[in-house]
Design a protein around this motif. Sequence first.
Motif, short mmCIF file in Angstrom:
data_model
loop_
_atom_site.label_atom_id
_atom_site.label_comp_id
_atom_site.label_asym_id
_atom_site.label_seq_id
_atom_site.Cartn_x
_atom_site.Cartn_y
_atom_site.Cartn_z
N ILE A 224 -7.39 0.62 -6.44
CA ILE A 224 -6.81 -0.57 -7.06
C ILE A 224 -6.70 -0.37 -8.56
O ILE A 224 -7.48 0.36 -9.16
N ASN A 225 -5.69 -1.01 -9.15
CA ASN A 225 -5.46 -0.90 -10.58
C ASN A 225 -6.27 -1.96 -11.32
O ASN A 225 -6.23 -3.14 -10.97
N ILE A 226 -6.98 -1.50 -12.33
CA ILE A 226 -7.82 -2.42 -13.11
C ILE A 226 -7.29 -2.46 -14.53
O ILE A 226 -7.22 -1.42 -15.20
N ILE B 68 -8.50 8.18 -13.43
CA ILE B 68 -7.79 7.90 -14.68
C ILE B 68 -6.29 7.95 -14.40
O ILE B 68 -5.72 9.00 -14.13
N ASP B 69 -5.68 6.76 -14.45
CA ASP B 69 -4.27 6.57 -14.14
C ASP B 69 -3.40 7.07 -15.30
O ASP B 69 -3.85 7.06 -16.44
N ASP B 70 -2.17 7.45 -14.99
CA ASP B 70 -1.20 7.84 -16.02
C ASP B 70 -1.79 8.89 -16.95
O ASP B 70 -1.56 8.87 -18.15
N ILE C 284 9.23 -9.89 -6.95
CA ILE C 284 9.14 -9.68 -8.40
C ILE C 284 8.13 -8.57 -8.66
O ILE C 284 7.00 -8.63 -8.21
N PRO C 285 8.55 -7.50 -9.38
CA PRO C 285 7.63 -6.37 -9.60
C PRO C 285 6.53 -6.70 -10.62
O PRO C 285 6.73 -7.54 -11.50
N PRO C 286 5.38 -6.03 -10.49
CA PRO C 286 4.22 -6.35 -11.33
C PRO C 286 4.46 -6.22 -12.83
O PRO C 286 3.88 -6.97 -13.60
N ASP C 287 5.31 -5.27 -13.24
CA ASP C 287 5.55 -5.10 -14.67
C ASP C 287 6.08 -6.40 -15.30
O ASP C 287 5.96 -6.59 -16.50
N SER D 113 -8.41 -6.01 -19.65
CA SER D 113 -9.18 -7.26 -19.77
C SER D 113 -10.06 -7.50 -18.54
O SER D 113 -11.16 -8.04 -18.65
N GLN D 114 -9.58 -7.06 -17.36
CA GLN D 114 -10.42 -7.19 -16.16
C GLN D 114 -11.69 -6.38 -16.32
O GLN D 114 -12.79 -6.84 -16.02
N PHE D 115 -11.51 -5.14 -16.76
CA PHE D 115 -12.63 -4.23 -16.89
C PHE D 115 -13.66 -4.75 -17.90
O PHE D 115 -14.86 -4.56 -17.73
N ILE E 66 -7.01 -11.36 -5.05
CA ILE E 66 -6.07 -11.24 -3.93
C ILE E 66 -5.96 -9.78 -3.48
O ILE E 66 -6.04 -9.47 -2.29
N VAL E 67 -5.81 -8.88 -4.46
CA VAL E 67 -5.68 -7.45 -4.13
C VAL E 67 -6.96 -6.92 -3.49
O VAL E 67 -6.92 -6.20 -2.48
N LEU E 68 -8.10 -7.32 -4.06
CA LEU E 68 -9.39 -6.88 -3.50
C LEU E 68 -9.56 -7.34 -2.05
O LEU E 68 -9.98 -6.58 -1.18
N PHE F 241 0.84 -1.20 0.00
CA PHE F 241 0.00 0.00 0.00
C PHE F 241 0.87 1.24 0.00
O PHE F 241 1.69 1.43 0.89
N GLN F 242 0.68 2.09 -1.03
CA GLN F 242 1.44 3.34 -1.05
C GLN F 242 0.55 4.50 -0.61
O GLN F 242 -0.49 4.77 -1.22
N PRO F 243 0.95 5.20 0.46
CA PRO F 243 0.15 6.28 1.02
C PRO F 243 -0.08 7.43 0.03
O PRO F 243 0.76 7.73 -0.81
N GLY G 193 4.16 9.39 -3.67
CA GLY G 193 5.50 9.16 -4.22
C GLY G 193 6.52 8.83 -3.15
O GLY G 193 6.24 8.95 -1.95
N TYR G 194 7.70 8.42 -3.62
CA TYR G 194 8.77 7.99 -2.70
C TYR G 194 9.16 9.10 -1.72
O TYR G 194 9.68 8.82 -0.65
N HIS G 195 8.95 10.36 -2.10
CA HIS G 195 9.28 11.46 -1.19
C HIS G 195 8.52 11.31 0.14
O HIS G 195 9.03 11.71 1.19
N GLU H 114 1.36 11.46 -9.08
CA GLU H 114 2.08 10.25 -8.70
C GLU H 114 3.58 10.44 -8.93
O GLU H 114 3.99 11.32 -9.68
N GLY H 115 4.38 9.64 -8.26
CA GLY H 115 5.82 9.67 -8.49
C GLY H 115 6.50 10.93 -7.98
O GLY H 115 7.51 11.37 -8.54
N VAL H 116 5.96 11.52 -6.90
CA VAL H 116 6.59 12.71 -6.32
C VAL H 116 7.83 12.26 -5.53
O VAL H 116 7.71 11.47 -4.60
#
Length: 279
Positions: free
Chosen positions: A117-119, A179-181, A70-73, A122-124, A91-93, A43-45, A257-259, A236-238
């Motif tokens: 959560i990221n969808i 809307i991500d990214d 192992i990262p999700p990508d 194909s899930q959607f 699992i995530v849900l 979980f990222q705050p 972000g990591y900050h 994101e990514g601050v």
Amino acid sequence: SKRKGGNSYSYYDPKQQTLLERQLTFESEISTAIENRDFCAFFQPQLNGNGEVTGAEALIRWIHPTKGMIPPDEFISIAEQFGLIQSLQDIVLEDICKLLMELESTSSIPADFKLSINISHSQFRASNFKQSLESTIDQFGIAASRVTLEITESMLSHDIAKTAQQMTEISDKGFTFSIDDFGTGYSNLSNLHAFPVHELKIDKSFVDRMLDPSGLSIVETIINLAKNLNMKVVAEGVESDKQATLLKERGIDVLQGYHFAKPLPFDEYLKWHSTHLAQ
Ligand code: C2E
Ligand code: CA
Ligand code: CA
Ligand code: CA
């Protein structure tokens, strides 16, 4: 025998076969890991401009017994190709429901706190998507209003009428959409109002370039767009104090972000959370 550049007649491509073999091996490793429960959500705050926690994004992790994390990508697209994404989503849900239950039981949950959560595409599009979402949160007694679904911009440019309908039905149940990214998908901005979108998430690539004038103006444009459309806007990514300050000055609603914090395992997230509640 192999001639240079002469593979246009060959139906046997050793390179490709290796790739398929690799994918199949990986597919069976993912299946085994699902059975062994080697996946979980981190979980990222997410914080507001005052440094108070407003939510968190769930990000899946594969804790491999010998290879480590192992990262999700590295596995999401394989999981999608081989029809395993539904199990990973479950699992995530479940993990977000467990976290929400824990926070509610200790009354350390801000009124409008949400988990995202990221969808994937194909899930959607899966016919049972809405139903599986609802049945999981019902099972845990979680309100849909606690859950934000992050989808990508490209999902808004295909089957527009059908997508809008599916989103409307889900949002009528109380879920919210982010809307991500945002800004990377070349979507038709004039369509945006046709969808029940509550939040735009400025992609990290723009946050990275904020210290240049042109990068900054893209971030400002997205913030203003969100405000004009009555949407919340998240960065994101601050990674630096400088980025955070600029974003706050421009009226960003939420920072991530990591900050502030990296994605954290369940228990570490709980600790972090308790020290960032509004006073
Ligand atoms: P995303 O949704 O854009 O998630 C943001 C990624 O940026 C995450 O990588 C996060 O750990 C990382 N990140 C956050 N803050 C910073 C920062 O300040 N600096 C840097 N360098 N990176 C930062 P992660 O966890 O490896 O996830 C990668 C992608 O995998 C996600 O991108 C998302 O598209 C996908 N993903 C993750 N979990 C799930 C899931 O449960 N389901 C689906 N369908 N996709 C997921
Ligand atoms: Ca995301
Ligand atoms: Ca993102
Ligand atoms: Ca991104």
